[in-house]
Design a protein around this motif. Structure first.
Motif, PDB file in Angstrom:
ATOM      1  N   PRO A 171      19.117  19.114   4.890  1.00  0.00           N
ATOM      2  CA  PRO A 171      19.335  20.544   4.618  1.00  0.00           C
ATOM      3  C   PRO A 171      18.032  21.247   4.299  1.00  0.00           C
ATOM      4  O   PRO A 171      17.101  20.662   3.754  1.00  0.00           O
ATOM      5  N   LEU A 172      17.962  22.514   4.646  1.00  0.00           N
ATOM      6  CA  LEU A 172      16.769  23.320   4.421  1.00  0.00           C
ATOM      7  C   LEU A 172      16.542  23.487   2.926  1.00  0.00           C
ATOM      8  O   LEU A 172      17.490  23.701   2.163  1.00  0.00           O
ATOM      9  N   PRO A 173      15.287  23.384   2.459  1.00  0.00           N
ATOM     10  CA  PRO A 173      15.030  23.582   1.030  1.00  0.00           C
ATOM     11  C   PRO A 173      15.508  24.945   0.552  1.00  0.00           C
ATOM     12  O   PRO A 173      15.515  25.923   1.312  1.00  0.00           O
ATOM     13  N   GLU A 174      15.896  25.001  -0.690  1.00  0.00           N
ATOM     14  CA  GLU A 174      16.424  26.246  -1.242  1.00  0.00           C
ATOM     15  C   GLU A 174      15.412  27.376  -1.168  1.00  0.00           C
ATOM     16  O   GLU A 174      15.776  28.536  -0.948  1.00  0.00           O
ATOM     17  N   ALA A 175      14.132  27.060  -1.321  1.00  0.00           N
ATOM     18  CA  ALA A 175      13.101  28.095  -1.301  1.00  0.00           C
ATOM     19  C   ALA A 175      13.006  28.784   0.050  1.00  0.00           C
ATOM     20  O   ALA A 175      12.597  29.948   0.137  1.00  0.00           O
ATOM     21  N   LEU A 176      13.385  28.093   1.137  1.00  0.00           N
ATOM     22  CA  LEU A 176      13.251  28.641   2.485  1.00  0.00           C
ATOM     23  C   LEU A 176      14.557  29.210   3.025  1.00  0.00           C
ATOM     24  O   LEU A 176      14.585  29.676   4.166  1.00  0.00           O
ATOM     25  N   GLU A 177      15.620  29.163   2.262  1.00  0.00           N
ATOM     26  CA  GLU A 177      16.873  29.766   2.697  1.00  0.00           C
ATOM     27  C   GLU A 177      16.802  31.281   2.530  1.00  0.00           C
ATOM     28  O   GLU A 177      16.421  31.769   1.462  1.00  0.00           O
ATOM     29  N   PRO A 178      17.162  32.036   3.561  1.00  0.00           N
ATOM     30  CA  PRO A 178      17.043  33.499   3.454  1.00  0.00           C
ATOM     31  C   PRO A 178      17.847  34.085   2.305  1.00  0.00           C
ATOM     32  O   PRO A 178      17.326  34.842   1.496  1.00  0.00           O
ATOM     33  N   GLY A 179      19.119  33.715   2.192  1.00  0.00           N
ATOM     34  CA  GLY A 179      19.930  34.223   1.092  1.00  0.00           C
ATOM     35  C   GLY A 179      20.175  35.722   1.197  1.00  0.00           C
ATOM     36  O   GLY A 179      19.873  36.388   2.193  1.00  0.00           O
ATOM     37  N   PHE A 180      20.713  36.266   0.115  1.00  0.00           N
ATOM     38  CA  PHE A 180      21.051  37.690   0.098  1.00  0.00           C
ATOM     39  C   PHE A 180      19.806  38.570   0.056  1.00  0.00           C
ATOM     40  O   PHE A 180      19.823  39.688   0.570  1.00  0.00           O
ATOM     41  N   GLN A 181      18.726  38.091  -0.538  1.00  0.00           N
ATOM     42  CA  GLN A 181      17.527  38.916  -0.663  1.00  0.00           C
ATOM     43  C   GLN A 181      16.979  39.321   0.690  1.00  0.00           C
ATOM     44  O   GLN A 181      16.395  40.394   0.836  1.00  0.00           O
ATOM     45  N   ALA A 182      17.143  38.469   1.700  1.00  0.00           N
ATOM     46  CA  ALA A 182      16.654  38.807   3.032  1.00  0.00           C
ATOM     47  C   ALA A 182      17.481  39.905   3.690  1.00  0.00           C
ATOM     48  O   ALA A 182      17.041  40.494   4.685  1.00  0.00           O
ATOM     49  N   ILE A 232       7.689  33.379   6.505  1.00  0.00           N
ATOM     50  CA  ILE A 232       8.386  33.625   7.768  1.00  0.00           C
ATOM     51  C   ILE A 232       9.742  32.919   7.783  1.00  0.00           C
ATOM     52  O   ILE A 232      10.746  33.479   8.238  1.00  0.00           O
ATOM     53  N   ALA A 233       9.786  31.693   7.265  1.00  0.00           N
ATOM     54  CA  ALA A 233      11.019  30.916   7.307  1.00  0.00           C
ATOM     55  C   ALA A 233      12.115  31.534   6.454  1.00  0.00           C
ATOM     56  O   ALA A 233      13.293  31.539   6.845  1.00  0.00           O
ATOM     57  N   CYS A 234      11.786  32.051   5.295  1.00  0.00           N
ATOM     58  CA  CYS A 234      12.802  32.612   4.393  1.00  0.00           C
ATOM     59  C   CYS A 234      13.069  34.087   4.658  1.00  0.00           C
ATOM     60  O   CYS A 234      13.749  34.741   3.860  1.00  0.00           O
ATOM     61  N   GLN A 235      12.532  34.628   5.760  1.00  0.00           N
ATOM     62  CA  GLN A 235      12.732  36.019   6.157  1.00  0.00           C
ATOM     63  C   GLN A 235      12.019  37.013   5.249  1.00  0.00           C
ATOM     64  O   GLN A 235      12.298  38.210   5.309  1.00  0.00           O
ATOM     65  N   ARG A 275      11.168  47.859  -4.381  1.00  0.00           N
ATOM     66  CA  ARG A 275      11.948  47.125  -5.379  1.00  0.00           C
ATOM     67  C   ARG A 275      13.351  46.828  -4.878  1.00  0.00           C
ATOM     68  O   ARG A 275      13.911  45.756  -5.158  1.00  0.00           O
ATOM     69  N   ARG A 276      13.941  47.768  -4.151  1.00  0.00           N
ATOM     70  CA  ARG A 276      15.312  47.585  -3.683  1.00  0.00           C
ATOM     71  C   ARG A 276      15.396  46.710  -2.441  1.00  0.00           C
ATOM     72  O   ARG A 276      16.435  46.108  -2.186  1.00  0.00           O
ATOM     73  N   SER A 277      14.332  46.625  -1.675  1.00  0.00           N
ATOM     74  CA  SER A 277      14.391  45.877  -0.409  1.00  0.00           C
ATOM     75  C   SER A 277      13.816  44.480  -0.501  1.00  0.00           C
ATOM     76  O   SER A 277      14.044  43.663   0.404  1.00  0.00           O
ATOM     77  N   LEU A 278      13.060  44.152  -1.558  1.00  0.00           N
ATOM     78  CA  LEU A 278      12.443  42.833  -1.704  1.00  0.00           C
ATOM     79  C   LEU A 278      12.817  42.248  -3.054  1.00  0.00           C
ATOM     80  O   LEU A 278      12.961  42.964  -4.038  1.00  0.00           O
ATOM     81  N   GLY A 279      12.954  40.942  -3.097  1.00  0.00           N
ATOM     82  CA  GLY A 279      13.270  40.263  -4.348  1.00  0.00           C
ATOM     83  C   GLY A 279      12.050  39.563  -4.913  1.00  0.00           C
ATOM     84  O   GLY A 279      11.406  38.775  -4.233  1.00  0.00           O
ATOM     85  N   SER A 280      11.686  39.860  -6.135  1.00  0.00           N
ATOM     86  CA  SER A 280      10.465  39.307  -6.717  1.00  0.00           C
ATOM     87  C   SER A 280      10.590  37.816  -7.025  1.00  0.00           C
ATOM     88  O   SER A 280       9.599  37.096  -7.049  1.00  0.00           O
ATOM     89  N   GLY A 281      11.808  37.325  -7.275  1.00  0.00           N
ATOM     90  CA  GLY A 281      11.969  35.922  -7.622  1.00  0.00           C
ATOM     91  C   GLY A 281      11.664  34.962  -6.489  1.00  0.00           C
ATOM     92  O   GLY A 281      11.426  33.786  -6.719  1.00  0.00           O
ATOM     93  N   ARG A 282      11.657  35.442  -5.243  1.00  0.00           N
ATOM     94  CA  ARG A 282      11.422  34.570  -4.104  1.00  0.00           C
ATOM     95  C   ARG A 282       9.983  34.062  -4.064  1.00  0.00           C
ATOM     96  O   ARG A 282       9.721  32.948  -3.586  1.00  0.00           O
ATOM     97  N   ILE A 283       9.027  34.834  -4.571  1.00  0.00           N
ATOM     98  CA  ILE A 283       7.627  34.431  -4.514  1.00  0.00           C
ATOM     99  C   ILE A 283       7.399  33.131  -5.283  1.00  0.00           C
ATOM    100  O   ILE A 283       6.688  32.232  -4.829  1.00  0.00           O
ATOM    101  N   ALA A 284       7.997  33.011  -6.468  1.00  0.00           N
ATOM    102  CA  ALA A 284       7.830  31.794  -7.269  1.00  0.00           C
ATOM    103  C   ALA A 284       8.383  30.577  -6.527  1.00  0.00           C
ATOM    104  O   ALA A 284       7.786  29.487  -6.559  1.00  0.00           O
ATOM    105  N   LYS A 285       9.507  30.716  -5.817  1.00  0.00           N
ATOM    106  CA  LYS A 285      10.074  29.606  -5.060  1.00  0.00           C
ATOM    107  C   LYS A 285       9.172  29.209  -3.894  1.00  0.00           C
ATOM    108  O   LYS A 285       9.016  28.020  -3.589  1.00  0.00           O
TER     109      LYS A 285
END
Length: 312
Positions: A53-64, A196-199, A228-238
């Motif tokens: 399975p793809l690592p959690e850090a690279l999953e697009p999720g809702f933030q993408a 690129i992988a996590c969108q 702020r509304r279009s990007l999620g800041s928590g993704r950078i740490a992952k």
């Protein structure tokens, strides 16, 4: 006598049905065993192993999806406003406005960004090993190998642009490539491939195109609101965590971030707030912009999250 014949016929039907079911079960179990043997074969012999399975850090999720939800909302609002105030003619005007907005964000704005940097695609002979590093990082991130382009600048920057993983480009300045070590270049490229992988790159590219429509003096608050509304800041740490696992240690990526920040601060690049999410290390961190610090994590915060100290 009639009853005996009917009973015998029904018994024969039941026996035939049971035999057919047993045959089907036998075939199904045989196919299952064959498929298990195929998936258990080592790499290079027959079909490949089942992918992990793809690592959690690279999953697009809702933030993408945030920026695309915003674009859909703006498009729907343009159509509704056109119908409300102009009827059929207003609907046509709204449709044209929506079409132009999406063309600008998806195609025109990324192409203009490439033209602004005056890039040239890296092909063939590669004295810095950038192509091999990109192939390795893209394979690990499970994305198509992105293009590598160099910008003939004496400023220090690295970024990625593109609306989809198959149409993304990593842009590095010539000065940055010359100053970084091979290990640092490898980590920078790995970080851009992770974006690129996590969108993140697609979201930042689309957000940059939308922000450019309102990124003028006096409207910085509106640009920051869109980011702020279009990007999620928590993704950078992952993403930093994933790149740290890609290298030798957390300290390696932390020192690379610190080096990049020092290089960017030594020769600040003129950049707008709408471009801040595209870079590996934003040029705005050199000016200690307070509003930007509240939008995305600074290099100091990223290093502190990795190794709990600053400087590394």
């Amino acid at each position: 006598m009639m009853e005996t014949n009917e009973t015998s016929l029904w018994t024969d039907i039941q026996r035939a049905w049971k035999a057919k079911r047993a045959e089907w079960k036998s075939r199904r179990s045989h196919l299952t065993r064959v498929s298990e043997r195929i998936t258990q074969r080592p790499r290079g012999f027959g079909p490949m192993l089942l992918e992990q399975p793809l690592p959690e850090a690279l999953e697009p999720g809702f933030q993408a999806l945030r920026i695309w939800i915003i674009l859909f909302t703006l498009s729907a609002a343009a159509l509704l406003i056109g119908v409300q105030f102009g009827g059929r003619f207003g609907l046509v005007i709204g449709f044209i406005a929506t079409l132009l907005l999406n063309l600008w964000i998806l195609f025109i704005s990324p192409n203009r960004l490439r033209e602004e940097f005056k890039t040239w695609e890296l092909e063939g002979r590669d004295t810095w090993g950038l192509l091999n590093a990109t192939r390795d990082a893209a394979t690990r991130a499970r994305i198509p190998v992105p293009q590598i382009a160099l910008a003939d600048h004496d400023e220090f920057f690295s970024l990625s642009i593109g609306i989809s993983p198959s149409r993304s480009t990593i842009i590095l300045s010539h000065a940055l490539v010359e100053r970084l070590s091979p290990y640092e270049r490898k980590l920078v490229i790995a970080f851009e491939c992770a974006k690129i992988a996590c969108q993140w790159t697609a979201s930042a590219t689309a957000a940059r195109g939308l922000c450019r429509l309102v990124d003028y003096p006096g409207l910085g608050f509106l640009t920051l609101f869109i980011l702020r509304r279009s990007l999620g800041s928590g993704r950078i740490a992952k993403l930093d965590e994933w790149v740290a696992s890609h290298g030798e240690s957390r300290e390696g990526w932390a020192r690379t971030l610190w080096t990049l920040e020092a290089m960017v601060a030594s020769k600040p690049r003129r950049s707008k707030l709408s471009d801040c999410a595209l870079d590996t290390v934003s040029p705005l961190t050199a000016f200690r912009t307070v509003r930007y610090d509240h939008s995305l994590p600074t290099v100091r915060n990223r290093i502190g999250t990795l190794i709990d100290r600053y400087p590394p």
